[in-house]
Scaffold this active site. Sequence first.
Site, PDB file in Angstrom:
ATOM      1  N   GLN A 173      45.628 -20.949  15.961  1.00 42.02           N
ATOM      2  CA  GLN A 173      45.143 -22.026  16.820  1.00 42.02           C
ATOM      3  C   GLN A 173      45.476 -21.834  18.287  1.00 42.02           C
ATOM      4  OE1 GLN A 173      47.343 -25.068  14.556  1.00 42.02           O
ATOM      5  NE2 GLN A 173      48.459 -25.518  16.443  1.00 42.02           N
ATOM      6  N   GLU A 204      42.563 -22.133  20.900  1.00 43.47           N
ATOM      7  CA  GLU A 204      42.148 -23.501  21.193  1.00 43.47           C
ATOM      8  C   GLU A 204      43.179 -24.234  22.050  1.00 43.47           C
ATOM      9  OE1 GLU A 204      40.214 -24.280  16.906  1.00 43.47           O
ATOM     10  OE2 GLU A 204      41.660 -22.714  17.401  1.00 43.47           O
ATOM     11  N   GLU A 205      44.458 -24.079  21.691  1.00 39.79           N
ATOM     12  CA  GLU A 205      45.519 -24.731  22.466  1.00 39.79           C
ATOM     13  C   GLU A 205      45.427 -24.364  23.930  1.00 39.79           C
ATOM     14  OE1 GLU A 205      49.102 -24.620  19.135  1.00 39.79           O
ATOM     15  OE2 GLU A 205      49.538 -23.987  21.189  1.00 39.79           O
ATOM     16  N   ARG A 206      45.239 -23.087  24.189  1.00 42.29           N
ATOM     17  CA  ARG A 206      45.265 -22.609  25.570  1.00 42.29           C
ATOM     18  C   ARG A 206      44.040 -23.062  26.346  1.00 42.29           C
ATOM     19  NH1 ARG A 206      48.314 -17.259  23.382  1.00 42.29           N
ATOM     20  NH2 ARG A 206      50.210 -18.495  23.074  1.00 42.29           N
TER      21      ARG A 206
END
Lengths: 397, 254
Positions: free
Chosen positions: A253, A256-258
Amino acid sequence: NVFHSKAVSPTSAVPRGFRVLPGFQNESAFKIIDQEINPHVDQWEAEGKFPAHRIFKILGNAGILGVNKPVEYGGLGLDFSYSVAVSEELGNIRCGGIPMAIGVQTDMATPALARFGSHELKTEFLLPSILGDKVACLGVSEVGAGSDVSSIMTKAVRQGDEYVINGGKMWTTNGTQADWMCLLANTSDGPPHRNKSLICLPMDLPGVHIARQIDKMGMRSSDTAEVFFDDVRVPSKNVIGKEGMGFTYQMLQFQEERLWAVANTLTTMDIVIQETIDYTRQRKIFKMPVLHHQTVHFRLAELQTEVELLRSLLHRATALFIKGNDVTKLASMAKLKAGRLARELGDSCLQYWGGMGFTNDVLVSRFYRDSRLISIGGGADEVMLGIICKYMDTLPK
Amino acid sequence: MSGRVLVGVKRVIDYAVKIRVKPDHSGVVTEGVKHSMNPFCEIAVEEAVKMKEKKLIKEVVAVSCGPQQVQETIRTALAMGADRGIHVEVSAKEYESLGPLQVSKILAALAKKEEAQLIILGKQAIDGDCNQTGQMTAALLDWPQGTFASEVTLEAGHVKVVREIDGGLETIKINTPAVLTADLRLNTPRYATLPNIMKAKKKKIANVKPADLGVELASKLQVLRVDEPPQREAGVKVESVDDLVGKLKEAGRI
């Protein structure tokens, strides 16, 4: 005009969002932020905590907490580009702490659960988190392990059909208010990338101690906790997916987090530039507006250029990602640039505010403090650089 | 009665934006500036949707006049619960001189075509501040009007309207079909939820031209010049009441 002009909105001929959703940006997200959140930010910053349950419920009711999560659990089942659109709107919040806290709820503590958790686990933890009834936090970093996730020490030892957890977590956003934690712990003695599991941990279990709320230089409206686990017993069915896959699930993930973090930072940077323009236009020095000095308007032009470049990178990476591509390199580049640009921008803009920039009464000084975290949390700059080098094949073998 | 309510929604510059006058003083800068639904139109939509939820009416139709971008405003109304939309196409050039009289003619024609039981509008738009469209529309249709509504009760064949007036509140009873205009305290518009925004994408928006409705757009009004309000001058401090009275007499105020 019955409604008085108050907030400053950035103006631009180019639509700023990756996705323009009629009714969302203006009538929904902006209104919720403008009416329920921004009026209280100064107070929550001073108090060191925002009311997560109240705010998450409002966001949950608006359908904002489960944008790319499964419909069966209250989500909208949309692709990640819609999550980016939501994140871009959250940059209108006049601090970094609250968007960060929301991001933990939507895109850090829940993706692995949504993808790999059992139906029972998703019903108990994912559904209420999407509805805004439960506050989530992520337990990965420890006092002795931040960037080096594989060296975490928290252990979850299997005893019958329970795990007994001992250890502690650090830098836990939402930690003092959370109902549950997505916990990464060592569940066996194997190799460090294959011996960890993600566990849904209710925060009210005996043995879970909120040791302290950390006093931070920025992101002050987000409560950050240090947590200890003292023989905490949790049912073994609370493991997300397969035992031993926790490290892998977390890594999946990161893209997406970044990208999510970059999205709201861009909007806030636009606002800081615009407020700096407005301030320097009316503030006079040596008989003319500060803004009229070439060094000022030229520097703001440079900064706005860099913001647009980063925005293009974000949108490009997002477009590729939703088509199924691996955008690890681009996402890491975007995160790296976001942290560094935010520091540069905050520093340059604050200078043009003069003495006022040094007070706590203005957004630019809060941004200066809040944005310093971007280069550290969610993957430090040095980690981003290492990833990029790996893709460039320049690391020593 | 058809059970159909027509709601007018106008796309205006967002209330939070700092307005700038164009350098040629022909108007205000709208290019690239954040726009949203007129706040009083939001209240009108909310009232219509609430009537539908209470099963007092059957269908809410959102109407907007203008160029392509007004479709976004119609979509917002759909996201709030309107069933379908009508986009009355007006070119950007014609839109510059579009005023309450032409819009009223358009709404009157649509109300007849759609056999509307009620027309609900915002009391005024925050850009023009005209406060004319509702009244003109009612006059053109020879329908009763309940303007500045702060409370609306729909009953069989008539509407009870509590109006905000200078002296306080006035309650009137008017027959339907009727035109209502929404005032600030009529309701608190719901946030359009993201699920409803996505659902709204599937609802239909029909395109109509003013000529199809027999409406001529030519305006008899011409805007000569737009200026910013005069800058607020610095005040003067006085030491005593006598000084104050003296200064007021000097300025010819008393």
